[in-house]
Design a protein around this motif. Sequence first.
Motif: not given
Ligand SMILES: [Zn+2]
Length: 185
Positions: A141, A146, A162, A166
């Motif tokens: 990600c 993250c 992801c 996000c």
């Molecule tokens: Zn993420």
Amino acid sequence: MTGQVPIGGYADTGLFVAAELVNRVAGDADLSDLREILAVDPPSLAALEARHAKGFAALAADLRAIFDACHLDDIDAAAAGLNGLLADHPARPHLAKDPDGTWRMHHHSADAELLPMWASICAEALARLISEGGGHRIGTCERPGCGQVFIDVSKNGSRRFCSVMCQNRVKAAAFRRRRSTTIDA
Ligand SMILES: [Zn+2]
């Protein structure tokens, strides 16, 4: 380990388990997380014991290094890591008869040790994806902080995050940056 089951968009159980191990048990293998992951293969779930947790955490760390290498487009490093795992945990193809008399090819025999079996399955799945030109689909990600990994199964292979969460957070931050630039100007 039985046949290849598509789960959550993943065409391959090994890819699914590899990404889930990295995201959920790297560093600290919680048995309940492992149970949820290995539920994809009921015989594995039945064989899972507390003594396996440490080994799965170590496998997750090895797999994280491979996802990291792919994220940096360093497929040479990913291949070296995968070849190490494949050499340490070779596949053990095994022919077994189902209760209904059907002969089925399995990745390992039913009494195979859990850890070497899953190390082999995960490494083989990632190695096959790279061999099919899909190294860029082994992703991490891009939202700062993250670190969750994924296998990009999108048609054009351009996934960057992801999750939608996000993606939206990064979009919102970019929007705020643009707006503050406009106000400052
Ligand atoms: Zn993420």
